[in-house]
Design a protein around this motif. Structure first.
Motif, PDB file in Angstrom:
ATOM      1  N   GLN A 347       0.937  -1.014   0.048  1.00  0.00           N
ATOM      2  CA  GLN A 347       0.212   0.147  -0.096  1.00  0.00           C
ATOM      3  C   GLN A 347       0.879   1.231   0.241  1.00  0.00           C
ATOM      4  OE1 GLN A 347      -1.171   0.885   3.339  1.00  0.00           O
ATOM      5  NE2 GLN A 347      -3.336   2.491   2.781  1.00  0.00           N
ATOM      6  N   GLN A 348       2.261   1.352   0.345  1.00  0.00           N
ATOM      7  CA  GLN A 348       2.947   2.486   0.790  1.00  0.00           C
ATOM      8  C   GLN A 348       3.860   2.482   0.055  1.00  0.00           C
ATOM      9  OE1 GLN A 348       1.359   3.857   3.668  1.00  0.00           O
ATOM     10  NE2 GLN A 348       3.491   5.036   4.194  1.00  0.00           N
ATOM     11  N   ALA A 353       4.088   5.054  -5.964  1.00  0.00           N
ATOM     12  CA  ALA A 353       4.278   5.644  -7.333  1.00  0.00           C
ATOM     13  C   ALA A 353       2.568   6.270  -7.332  1.00  0.00           C
ATOM     14  CB  ALA A 353       3.630   3.977  -7.971  1.00  0.00           C
ATOM     15  N   ASN A 354       1.792   6.677  -7.418  1.00  0.00           N
ATOM     16  CA  ASN A 354       0.865   7.370  -7.642  1.00  0.00           C
ATOM     17  C   ASN A 354       1.580   9.258  -7.367  1.00  0.00           C
ATOM     18  OD1 ASN A 354      -1.222   5.787  -8.208  1.00  0.00           O
ATOM     19  ND2 ASN A 354      -1.664   5.345  -6.011  1.00  0.00           N
ATOM     20  N   ARG A 355       1.974   9.374  -6.142  1.00  0.00           N
ATOM     21  CA  ARG A 355       2.249  11.041  -5.869  1.00  0.00           C
ATOM     22  C   ARG A 355       3.808  10.822  -7.094  1.00  0.00           C
ATOM     23  NH1 ARG A 355       5.115  10.501   0.242  1.00  0.00           N
ATOM     24  NH2 ARG A 355       5.097  12.452  -0.098  1.00  0.00           N
ATOM     25  N   ILE A 356       4.751  10.253  -6.848  1.00  0.00           N
ATOM     26  CA  ILE A 356       5.498  10.246  -7.932  1.00  0.00           C
ATOM     27  C   ILE A 356       4.753  10.319  -9.659  1.00  0.00           C
ATOM     28  CG2 ILE A 356       7.056   9.101  -9.076  1.00  0.00           C
ATOM     29  CD1 ILE A 356       7.806   7.652  -6.142  1.00  0.00           C
ATOM     30  N   SER A 373      13.500  17.270  -6.032  1.00  0.00           N
ATOM     31  CA  SER A 373      12.581  17.217  -4.508  1.00  0.00           C
ATOM     32  C   SER A 373      13.074  16.067  -2.949  1.00  0.00           C
ATOM     33  CB  SER A 373      11.311  17.119  -5.496  1.00  0.00           C
ATOM     34  OG  SER A 373      11.158  15.900  -5.683  1.00  0.00           O
ATOM     35  N   SER A 374      12.236  16.487  -2.316  1.00  0.00           N
ATOM     36  CA  SER A 374      12.284  15.452  -1.349  1.00  0.00           C
ATOM     37  C   SER A 374      11.331  14.166  -2.335  1.00  0.00           C
ATOM     38  CB  SER A 374      11.808  16.029  -0.015  1.00  0.00           C
ATOM     39  OG  SER A 374      12.022  16.825   0.387  1.00  0.00           O
ATOM     40  N   LEU A 375      10.857  14.061  -2.365  1.00  0.00           N
ATOM     41  CA  LEU A 375       9.949  13.271  -3.436  1.00  0.00           C
ATOM     42  C   LEU A 375      10.811  12.768  -3.831  1.00  0.00           C
ATOM     43  CD1 LEU A 375       7.021  11.584  -4.096  1.00  0.00           C
ATOM     44  CD2 LEU A 375       6.244  13.146  -5.307  1.00  0.00           C
ATOM     45  N   SER A 376      11.626  12.452  -4.994  1.00  0.00           N
ATOM     46  CA  SER A 376      12.271  12.052  -5.661  1.00  0.00           C
ATOM     47  C   SER A 376      13.727  11.224  -4.719  1.00  0.00           C
ATOM     48  CB  SER A 376      12.849  13.595  -6.077  1.00  0.00           C
ATOM     49  OG  SER A 376      12.373  13.589  -7.285  1.00  0.00           O
ATOM     50  N   PHE A 377      14.327  12.012  -3.761  1.00  0.00           N
ATOM     51  CA  PHE A 377      14.989  11.911  -3.251  1.00  0.00           C
ATOM     52  C   PHE A 377      14.480  10.775  -2.279  1.00  0.00           C
ATOM     53  CE2 PHE A 377      17.871  16.114  -2.637  1.00  0.00           C
ATOM     54  CZ  PHE A 377      18.472  15.320  -4.033  1.00  0.00           C
ATOM     55  N   TYR A 378      13.512  10.578  -1.772  1.00  0.00           N
ATOM     56  CA  TYR A 378      12.846   9.290  -0.302  1.00  0.00           C
ATOM     57  C   TYR A 378      12.158   8.412  -1.176  1.00  0.00           C
ATOM     58  CZ  TYR A 378      14.270  13.090   3.613  1.00  0.00           C
ATOM     59  OH  TYR A 378      14.461  14.210   3.670  1.00  0.00           O
ATOM     60  N   ALA A 442      11.296  11.513 -15.749  1.00  0.00           N
ATOM     61  CA  ALA A 442       9.797  10.991 -16.181  1.00  0.00           C
ATOM     62  C   ALA A 442       9.454   9.122 -15.155  1.00  0.00           C
ATOM     63  CB  ALA A 442       9.957   9.891 -17.651  1.00  0.00           C
ATOM     64  N   TYR A 443       8.553   8.978 -15.244  1.00  0.00           N
ATOM     65  CA  TYR A 443       7.462   8.290 -14.332  1.00  0.00           C
ATOM     66  C   TYR A 443       7.900   6.900 -15.294  1.00  0.00           C
ATOM     67  CZ  TYR A 443       3.991   5.542 -11.921  1.00  0.00           C
ATOM     68  OH  TYR A 443       3.463   4.425 -11.289  1.00  0.00           O
ATOM     69  N   PRO A 444       8.617   6.145 -14.495  1.00  0.00           N
ATOM     70  CA  PRO A 444       9.476   4.439 -15.085  1.00  0.00           C
ATOM     71  C   PRO A 444       7.482   3.483 -14.860  1.00  0.00           C
ATOM     72  CG  PRO A 444      10.154   4.680 -12.658  1.00  0.00           C
ATOM     73  CD  PRO A 444       9.357   6.529 -13.106  1.00  0.00           C
ATOM     74  N   GLU A 445       6.626   4.001 -15.665  1.00  0.00           N
ATOM     75  CA  GLU A 445       5.804   3.476 -15.017  1.00  0.00           C
ATOM     76  C   GLU A 445       5.747   1.499 -15.462  1.00  0.00           C
ATOM     77  OE1 GLU A 445       0.008   3.873 -15.779  1.00  0.00           O
ATOM     78  OE2 GLU A 445       1.770   4.875 -17.183  1.00  0.00           O
TER      79      GLU A 445
END
Length: 699
Positions: A347-348, A353-356, A373-378, A442-445
């Protein structure tokens, strides 16, 4: 670099030695709360490996005296940012001594009032060199031994102050100054392994603590304020298990002699992994009820994981920051998986994934960029590691991480260092991995979906979400079965979400079933989405007022109050003693609701008004003060004490508090009535507050 790096460079790889290698710092520091300053003495040991004309130590806005190199006075220059030394040193080992004085503007913070204060540090991104002469360059590692001297407050009845720093406490000594008659205590902490300066810490305040031991014998000290002593077990829930799990999972023994954790008021972040001594925010101190709303588990595991990824090995530059934050985020999630299970873990990942995916639409900065961004680093860094682990297998991944840590321990690393070990233990295309995950925004979907689809829970959740447009009658049996099942709560919360716009007479049996099952997460979803309570459901909904969740209780109280205003006095009687968590959010909600709904002649009106305004004062944290301000200023904008507290907020360490105070003052002084009020309170303010208010009134 530190002395151990010098040893490793001789043994394991050829590396150019720095001209000057700082080995150790023994420092004595005496912070003063009243003056918001610090006096100290530094004893550096350094080695000159090659001729150099200048030795530099970072030191922001400091004064120096008694500077000696190898026991002799030397010339120096203080440019306001660095201490510069030109003479007196020799090739080989040298010793440097000096006294210093600083009044830090950041990195060392003084919180609270003289009767109840804390002093703490935040070095990452703020620079330890604001309060301790040290090194802003993370590649300069040395061993630190810090002696902290505290002055006891004899006027107040209080628990004695505790001072905490890095490493083992080797000596504590209390003494009385003969002339001043004041009582001082010196706490001597010693490190035996090198680290970067941003990881040096202080925390001073009233604390009690417990000591546990890990499975491998490491002392685990847990601190808390005396008033929160009953919250110790809930705050540190699962801590022993987290430590033992990470040590085993990472495969490298915890690299330090002790581990302690201390919560402080108004901390700038969720937590900070200072070597051996993590500081975290007081918001994570919880009782049995607040523990169901938020917990310290993830932050706990994240900061502990940093003791390998960040403290033991440190990224050479911001470009490689994901090697710290991505690893800490991923290993924290693995620890949570151990505690909460596979479904929680996926779930996490799904949430990451959704946020990225959303961020990728506008965020063009990749992970391997110091401005990421923090989202990218973390989170993206963590997902990259999960994908890598998924591709090469857990066994190869574990071998890679273990070898990587052991090879580079106590030194600095970059991405290529880690990927070289991946290639050593797995037949894997690291070049494509780096380009796809680390060098592209890019988002590696495709890659992410392949990982997520391995979870049956995620597959079921996605399928359920795709059914949102179906008529309720076609889903009733499925929803009923889900709500009665033992499946993970997000599936049940999705059911409640899909009931939001349905006629209540059709969905009421499902709401009843959701409440009967008693899953707090699902009940919280009901309290968030079912805001207009039908009369037929009032009795069942009122049960939410006693659920073991402050968030559910608060939602339920507001929804019932708005749905049945004729019963407001009964509801106010039910909630009159509510306090909620440490942030006082629930208490502020109750006070505000009463002041808005009841006349000024009501019995508790003046009491509640004074209590609400009191929460805007300096005795409380920003998470309490800001919502208290927001509510109090709406109803009582001309209250003198409220305006004084607003000016006081402009000298807070948290930028959010400062910004709020300044913005509100600028807004109010546009009106002549408030300019007169602010001028009237000027004499009652401190000199610093007076100067700030005058500046804001002129801007």
């Amino acid at each position: 670099m530190g002395y151990l790096l010098f040893l490793y460079s001789c043994i394991t790889w050829a590396q150019t030695l720095p001209k000057v290698d700082f080995i150790a710092l023994n420092a004595t520091v005496l912070p003063n709360f009243e003056k918001k300053d610090v006096n100290g003495h530094c004893h550096f040991v350094f080695k000159v490996n090659a001729p150099t004309d200048t030795i530099r130590i970072d030191a922001k806005a400091m004064r120096f005296s008694g500077i000696l190199i190898n026991g002799k006075a030397v010339e120096y220059k203080n440019n306001g940012k660095e201490l510069l030394l030109y003479t007196g040193f020799k090739k080989g080992k040298n010793q440097l001594d000096f006294d210093y004085y600083a009044q830090p503007k950041q990195a060392l913070y003084y919180i609270g009032t003289a009767q109840n204060y804390q002093i703490w540090t935040q070095g990452q991104g703020r620079y330890t060199s604001h309060w301790l002469p040290s090194f802003d360059d993370v590649n300069e590692k040395l061993t630190f031994s810090i002696s902290v001297t505290t002055l006891e407050n004899e006027e107040a009845t209080r628990t004695s102050l505790t001072a905490i720093s890095n490493g083992e406490l080797v000596q504590k000594e209390t003494f009385r100054a003969i002339q001043a008659g004041k009582i001082y205590t010196t706490w001597n902490y010693q490190m035996k392994k090198p680290m970067a300066s941003y990881l040096v810490m202080l925390a001073i305040g009233e604390f009690v603590f417990q000591t546990h031991h890990s499975a491998t014998g490491i002392p685990l000290e847990r601190y808390i304020q005396p008033k929160d002593a009953t919250k110790m077990d809930y705050t540190y829930m699962h801590s022993d298990r987290i430590f033992d799990f990470l040590e085993k999972e990472i495969g490298v023994k915890y690299p330090w002699k002790i581990y302690r954790q201390v919560p402080v008021r108004d901390f700038l972040y969720a937590g900070m992994e200072n070597t051996t001594s993590t500081i975290f925010d007081q918001d994570f101190v919880v009782d049995s009820i607040a523990n169901n709303d938020r917990n310290y588990v993830n932050v706990n595991a994240h900061e502990l994981a940093h003791h390998w990824f960040g403290d033991l090995i440190t990224a050479k530059s911001g470009k490689h920051h994901w090697l710290q934050e991505g690893f800490a985020t991923y290993y924290a999630l693995l620890a949570e998986k151990e505690i909460f299970g596979d479904d929680y873990f996926y779930q996490q990942l799904y949430s990451y994934a959704n946020r990225i995916k959303v961020a990728a639409k506008s965020d063009t900065i990749p992970v391997m960029n110091e401005k990421a961004s923090s989202l990218s680093f973390y989170q993206k860094g963590a997902l990259a590691l999960h994908y890598l682990r998924d591709q090469i297998g857990k066994r190869a991944f574990d071998k890679t991480v273990k070898a990587y840590l052991k090879h580079y321990q106590y030194t600095n690393v970059e991405t290529a260092d880690f990927l070289a070990f991946v290639r050593k233990y797995a037949d894997f295309d690291t070049e494509t991995f780096q380009k796809t995950w680390l060098e592209s925004a890019a988002y590696p979907e495709k890659e992410i979906n392949a990982c997520l689809q391995k979870s049956a829970f995620i597959q079921e959740l996605i399928a359920l979400q795709k059914d949102r447009s179906k008529p309720l009658r076609d889903k009733l049996d499925q929803f009923r079965q889900l709500l009665q099942s033992q499946k993970f709560w997000p599936l049940k919360s999705e059911v409640i979400y899909q009931l939001k716009n349905e006629p209540f007479e059709e969905s009421e049996p499902l709401y009843r079933l959701a409440l009967q099952q008693g899953d707090i997460k699902v009940v919280k979803t009901v309290s968030e989405l079912l805001t207009k309570v039908p009369a037929s459901f009032q009795a069942e909904y009122e049960q939410l007022l006693s659920v073991a969740s402050y968030e559910v209780r608060a939602n339920a109280f507001l929804n019932l109050l708005h749905s049945f205003p004729e019963e407001k006095e009964r509801y106010f009687e039910i909630v009159k003693d509510w306090q909620g968590a440490n942030d006082k959010e629930v208490r502020i909600l109750v006070l505000t609701a009463y002041l808005n709904a009841m006349p000024e002649t009501a019995p508790l009106y003046s009491i509640y008004k004074n209590e609400l305004i009191g929460y805007t004062g300096p005795d409380y944290e920003s998470v309490t003060r800001i919502p208290a301000f927001q509510n109090a200023l709406t109803s009582f904008p001309e209250d003198v004490q409220l305006l004084k507290n607003l000016v006081n907020a402009t000298h807070h360490p948290k930028w959010q508090m400062v910004k709020y105070g300044r913005d509100m003052i600028r807004k109010y002084v546009k009106t002549e009535k408030y300019r007169i009020l602010f001028n009237q309170i000027l004499p009652d303010l401190s000199p610093e507050e007076q100067a700030e208010l005058k500046r804001l009134m002129q801007s």
